[in-house]
Design a protein around this motif. Structure first.
Motif, mmCIF file in Angstrom:
data_model
loop_
_atom_site.group_PDB
_atom_site.id
_atom_site.type_symbol
_atom_site.label_atom_id
_atom_site.label_comp_id
_atom_site.label_asym_id
_atom_site.label_seq_id
_atom_site.Cartn_x
_atom_site.Cartn_y
_atom_site.Cartn_z
ATOM 1 N N ASN A 113 0.814 -1.211 0.000
ATOM 2 C CA ASN A 113 0.000 0.000 0.000
ATOM 3 C C ASN A 113 0.847 1.260 0.000
ATOM 4 O O ASN A 113 0.523 2.229 -0.686
ATOM 5 N N MET A 144 2.276 1.905 -3.463
ATOM 6 C CA MET A 144 1.258 1.986 -4.522
ATOM 7 C C MET A 144 1.338 0.815 -5.493
ATOM 8 O O MET A 144 1.003 0.938 -6.666
ATOM 9 N N THR A 145 1.774 -0.348 -5.005
ATOM 10 C CA THR A 145 1.888 -1.528 -5.855
ATOM 11 C C THR A 145 0.852 -2.595 -5.512
ATOM 12 O O THR A 145 0.892 -3.698 -6.077
ATOM 13 N N HIS A 146 -0.096 -2.293 -4.646
ATOM 14 C CA HIS A 146 -1.002 -3.302 -4.107
ATOM 15 C C HIS A 146 -1.969 -3.883 -5.131
ATOM 16 O O HIS A 146 -2.499 -4.971 -4.920
ATOM 17 N N SER A 147 -2.210 -3.188 -6.231
ATOM 18 C CA SER A 147 -3.132 -3.699 -7.258
ATOM 19 C C SER A 147 -2.407 -4.119 -8.522
ATOM 20 O O SER A 147 -2.957 -4.087 -9.615
ATOM 21 N N TRP A 148 -1.173 -4.552 -8.381
ATOM 22 C CA TRP A 148 -0.398 -5.054 -9.513
ATOM 23 C C TRP A 148 -0.579 -6.564 -9.663
ATOM 24 O O TRP A 148 0.263 -7.242 -10.257
ATOM 25 N N ARG A 203 -6.609 -3.397 0.023
ATOM 26 C CA ARG A 203 -6.458 -1.961 -0.213
ATOM 27 C C ARG A 203 -6.931 -1.221 1.023
ATOM 28 O O ARG A 203 -8.087 -1.322 1.420
ATOM 29 N N SER A 213 -8.197 3.118 -4.403
ATOM 30 C CA SER A 213 -6.798 3.291 -4.799
ATOM 31 C C SER A 213 -6.316 2.230 -5.767
ATOM 32 O O SER A 213 -5.187 2.320 -6.265
ATOM 33 N N TRP A 214 -7.152 1.231 -6.081
ATOM 34 C CA TRP A 214 -6.733 0.246 -7.087
ATOM 35 C C TRP A 214 -6.381 0.936 -8.405
ATOM 36 O O TRP A 214 -5.430 0.527 -9.086
ATOM 37 N N SER A 244 -2.960 2.696 -8.137
ATOM 38 C CA SER A 244 -1.890 1.712 -8.198
ATOM 39 C C SER A 244 -1.661 1.215 -9.616
ATOM 40 O O SER A 244 -0.513 1.126 -10.088
#
Length: 370
Positions: free
Chosen positions: A122, A125-129, A135, A140-141, A144
Motif C-alpha cells: 500500500n 502503490m503496488t497493491h493492485s499489480w 487496499r 486506490s486500485w 496503483s
C-alpha cells in the motif's frame, strides 16, 4: 517550458470524478436502505476508464517528445519522480486516514489486520499489480494500476517514434485488454467494473484505457478553422453514442469511443469549452483527484443524516443523500487540494533534477500537468 493547459480536459475530469461519487452513493443507498440506484448512477464506474484514457492522452502530450528520440536513465527517473510527486502526497495522507478509520471499525475492515507485506504494497502503490494485498483506501486500485503503466510509457513513446508497426500493435493490445476484462465475468455492476484484489485484471483494464489515450494523442485530429462545426458535431455524436453504449451494457465499445471524445475536447472546440472549460467545472477538475480519493469519508455520515431527514420517502432520501455527500466532498476536496496535494507536490519536486529538454520540439499545443 510548461505546456498550455487544455481546460476542457481538466473540466471533464471533474465531471468524471463526480460520476464516480454518484455511483458509490447509489450503491450505498441500495445496500443500506434497499432503494435501487437510478440507472445513470449504476454505470458511473465507467468514468474510471475515462480517467485512464485522459491520463494516457495528457501524459503523452506532456512527455511523448522526451522519449521519442531515445532513452536515458535520468529522463526516466525524473519522469517517474514527477508522477510520484503528482500522486503520492495526497495518496499517502488519505491511505493513513482510511487505515485508521477501518481500524476503528474493528476486525473485518479493510487493512484492519494488515501484515508488513500489506503495508509495503500500500505504501509503495503496488497493491493492485496482481498481488493479493488488501487496499487500505478502496478506490486506490486505479491509482496503483496507473502508477504501473507509467513505468511502461517511455517504452511506448520510443516504440511509436521508431516503428510504424508500434501503433497498430498497441491498438490491438489495448482493445484486446479491454475485451479480456469485459469478457472475464468479474464485473460487479457492468462488464468492465472489475476491481478484484489479487487479480491482474484491474491492471489490464487500466493498461487498455491508458494506451488508447496515448494513441489518441498520437493521431490527434488537427482541426482547421472552417471545420469547427464538424468537430463539435462529431464530439456530440461520439459522446451521446458512448453514453448509450454504456447504458446498454456495451462497456468495451463505449471505452473505445473515449479516445475520440478526448481528442476532440483537446482540440478546443466551442462545444467542449462551453461544457467543460468554464471556471466552476474547471475548478472541480483541479480538485478531481481529491474528490476521487476522499469521497468515501463523506458517504456514510451523509446517508445517516439523509435517513433522519427523509424517513421512508425514497425520492427525498436519494436527493438528500446526493446533496449531503457532494457538498462536503467538494468542500473537503478543495481543502485537501490546497493544503496537501499542491504543497506536497512542490515539496517532492524540490528534490528532483530538472526535466531534460525534449529531443524534438513538439509542433502541437498541449495540456497542463496531469
Amino acid at each position: 517550458m510548461a505546456r498550455e493547459e487544455l481546460r476542457a480536459l481538466t473540466g471533464i475530469r471533474g465531471i468524471a470524478a463526480v460520476a464516480v461519487v454518484l455511483y458509490h452513493v447509489g450503491e450505498a443507498v441500495e445496500q443500506r436502505f434497499g432503494i435501487p440506484a437510478p440507472a445513470p448512477f449504476r454505470h458511473g464506474y465507467i468514468a474510471v476508464d475515462l480517467f485512464f484514457v485522459l491520463s494516457g492522452f495528457i501524459i503523452a502530450y506532456n512527455y511523448m517528445n522526451l522519449f521519442s528520440g531515445g532513452f536515458d536513465l535520468r529522463s526516466y527517473a525524473t519522469f517517474i519522480g514527477k508522477r510520484v510527486a503528482r500522486l503520492y502526497p495526497l495518496y499517502l495522507v488519505l491511505t493513513l486516514v482510511y487505515f485508521v478509520k477501518n481500524a476503528i471499525r474493528g476486525p473485518g475492515a479493510a487493512g484492519s489486520a494488515a501484515s508488513a507485506g500489506d503495508w509495503a504494497a500500500n505504501l509503495t502503490m503496488t497493491h493492485s499489480w496482481g498481488f493479493d494485498a488488501p487496499r487500505f483506501l478502496g478506490v486506490s486500485w486505479s491509482i496503483s494500476t496507473e502508477f504501473l503503466v507509467y513505468f511502461l510509457f517511455p517504452a511506448m513513446a520510443l516504440a511509436l517514434a521508431r516503428s510504424r508497426l508500434a501503433a497498430p500493435l498497441l491498438a490491438v493490445l489495448a482493445v484486446a485488454s479491454i475485451a479480456m476484462v469485459a469478457l472475464s465475468g468479474a464485473g460487479i455492476n457492468g462488464p468492465l467494473d472489475v476491481v478484484r484484489e489479487g487479480s491482474p485484471l484491474p491492471a489490464v483494464r487500466c493498461f487498455g484505457g491508458f494506451v488508447l489515450g496515448v494513441l489518441a494523442h498520437r493521431f490527434r485530429p488537427k482541426r482547421a478553422g472552417r471545420a469547427a462545426l464538424r468537430a463539435d458535431i462529431a464530439l456530440f455524436v461520439a459522446g451521446i453514442t458512448a453514453i448509450v453504449l454504456v447504458e446498454e451494457g456495451l462497456d468495451a465499445a463505449a471505452v473505445c469511443l473515449f479516445p475520440l471524445v478526448v481528442a476532440l475536447l483537446a482540440d478546443g472546440g466551442r462545444l467542449g469549452d462551453t461544457l467543460f472549460a468554464g471556471r466552476p467545472v474547471h475548478r472541480l477538475g483541479e480538485w478531481s483527484y481529491a474528490v476521487y480519493l476522499a469521497h468515501f469519508l463523506c458517504i456514510n455520515p451523509a446517508l445517516g443524516l439523509a435517513g433522519r431527514i427523509a424517513g421512508s420517502r425514497a425520492n427525498v432520501l436519494e436527493v438528500s443523500a446526493i446533496v449531503l455527500t457532494l457538498v462536503p466532498v467538494v468542500a473537503l476536496s478543495a481543502l485537501l487540494h490546497r493544503r496537501i496535494e499542491v504543497p506536497g507536490r512542490r515539496l517532492f519536486l524540490l528534490v528532483l533534477p530538472p526535466m531534460p529538454t525534449a529531443r524534438h520540439p513538439s509542433p502541437t499545443a498541449g495540456a497542463g500537468e496531469s
